[in-house]
Design an enzyme around this catalytic site. Sequence first.
Site, PDB file in Angstrom:
ATOM      1  N   ARG A 101       0.207  -8.395  13.793  1.00  0.00           N
ATOM      2  CA  ARG A 101      -0.398  -7.418  12.866  1.00  0.00           C
ATOM      3  C   ARG A 101      -1.247  -8.121  11.811  1.00  0.00           C
ATOM      4  NH1 ARG A 101       4.937  -4.714  11.190  1.00  0.00           N
ATOM      5  NH2 ARG A 101       3.769  -3.754   9.497  1.00  0.00           N
TER       6      ARG A 101
ATOM      7  N   ARG B   3      11.566  -6.796   3.883  1.00  0.00           N
ATOM      8  CA  ARG B   3      11.629  -5.330   3.808  1.00  0.00           C
ATOM      9  C   ARG B   3      12.405  -4.784   5.007  1.00  0.00           C
ATOM     10  NH1 ARG B   3       5.886  -2.475   4.504  1.00  0.00           N
ATOM     11  NH2 ARG B   3       6.156  -3.076   6.661  1.00  0.00           N
TER      12      ARG B   3
ATOM     13  N   ARG C  49      11.672   0.019  11.237  1.00  0.00           N
ATOM     14  CA  ARG C  49      10.387   0.019  11.929  1.00  0.00           C
ATOM     15  C   ARG C  49      10.433  -0.890  13.140  1.00  0.00           C
ATOM     16  NH1 ARG C  49       5.031   0.187   8.256  1.00  0.00           N
ATOM     17  NH2 ARG C  49       4.243  -0.714  10.183  1.00  0.00           N
TER      18      ARG C  49
ATOM     19  N   LYS D 257       0.821  -1.216   0.000  1.00  0.00           N
ATOM     20  CA  LYS D 257       0.000   0.000   0.000  1.00  0.00           C
ATOM     21  C   LYS D 257       0.856   1.267   0.000  1.00  0.00           C
ATOM     22  CE  LYS D 257      -2.175  -0.707   3.874  1.00  0.00           C
ATOM     23  NZ  LYS D 257      -1.625  -1.995   4.295  1.00  0.00           N
TER      24      LYS D 257
HETATM   25  P1  AMP Z   1       1.121   0.943   9.254  1.00  0.00           P
HETATM   26  O1  AMP Z   1       2.315   1.793   8.973  1.00  0.00           O
HETATM   27  O2  AMP Z   1      -0.091   1.375   8.475  1.00  0.00           O
HETATM   28  O3  AMP Z   1       1.388  -0.520   9.118  1.00  0.00           O
HETATM   29  O4  AMP Z   1       0.733   1.179  10.790  1.00  0.00           O
HETATM   30  C1  AMP Z   1       1.628   0.859  11.837  1.00  0.00           C
HETATM   31  C2  AMP Z   1       0.878   0.722  13.164  1.00  0.00           C
HETATM   32  O5  AMP Z   1       0.234   1.966  13.477  1.00  0.00           O
HETATM   33  C3  AMP Z   1      -0.255  -0.292  13.160  1.00  0.00           C
HETATM   34  O6  AMP Z   1       0.208  -1.600  13.424  1.00  0.00           O
HETATM   35  C4  AMP Z   1      -1.148   0.235  14.265  1.00  0.00           C
HETATM   36  O7  AMP Z   1      -0.627  -0.049  15.540  1.00  0.00           O
HETATM   37  C5  AMP Z   1      -1.041   1.745  14.069  1.00  0.00           C
HETATM   38  N1  AMP Z   1      -2.072   2.260  13.129  1.00  0.00           N
HETATM   39  C6  AMP Z   1      -1.879   2.817  11.892  1.00  0.00           C
HETATM   40  N2  AMP Z   1      -3.036   3.187  11.327  1.00  0.00           N
HETATM   41  C7  AMP Z   1      -4.000   2.856  12.226  1.00  0.00           C
HETATM   42  C8  AMP Z   1      -5.415   2.959  12.231  1.00  0.00           C
HETATM   43  N3  AMP Z   1      -6.086   3.474  11.188  1.00  0.00           N
HETATM   44  N4  AMP Z   1      -6.089   2.502  13.322  1.00  0.00           N
HETATM   45  C9  AMP Z   1      -5.440   1.976  14.373  1.00  0.00           C
HETATM   46  N5  AMP Z   1      -4.115   1.849  14.441  1.00  0.00           N
HETATM   47  C10 AMP Z   1      -3.390   2.267  13.376  1.00  0.00           C
END
Ligand code: AMP
Length: 193
Positions: free
Chosen positions: A146, A127, A135, A13
């Site tokens: 996740r 990655r 990260r 994404k």
């Molecule tokens: P991402 O970079 O989108 O994978 O997000 C990393 C982490 O941020 C996720 O595993 C969640 O802990 C938190 N997070 C990101 N976006 C959201 C969301 N829309 N709702 C809840 N937690 C989020």
Amino acid sequence: MRLILLGPPGAGKGTQAQRLVDKHGILQLSTGDMLRAAVAAGTPVGQRAKAIMDRGDLVPDDVMIEIIAERIDRPDTAKGFILDGFPRTVDQAVALDRLLDERGLSLDRIIEIVVDHTILSDRILGRAKETGGSRADDTEATVSKRLAVYREQTAPVADYYRSRGALKQVDGMGSVAEVAARIDENLRAGTDA
Ligand code: AMP
């Protein structure tokens, strides 16, 4: 143009959103990036989110909805935006509908990047290696959490949009360029494609 990119962690994404930003000059609104910035800056939201993110759970809906509402209200979103990582629960999707409605805005596309779930863990951990593990949540235990959270809480978001006839699926297997071409084709195809 206002888009949502849906798909599990590791589906690409962020990569695809970034490419659309370069191509169409619209904004990428990644809630994960926003939260990581808040953690780095040590804001109250960041302090609250850090432990939740590190264990691979979701930050509470009310916090996320407030973050996205505030972000959408900034003037730089006038030309459109790509939501990457939001909505992640059906409650967030419902809140987003209301939020957009109140502002007289609508979504042009909701695209789900569909990938074979068995490759995701390897992709994310690969990655992490490439980027030097930048990260904190790209560890084996957190990645599996996740992915479980995705299956339980985020997959229903795709169903929510699908049931309203608003979802377009794109095959996310293949190279970045191949997936990008499929997304472009979908964007060109008009709303009823
Ligand atoms: P991402 O970079 O989108 O994978 O997000 C990393 C982490 O941020 C996720 O595993 C969640 O802990 C938190 N997070 C990101 N976006 C959201 C969301 N829309 N709702 C809840 N937690 C989020």
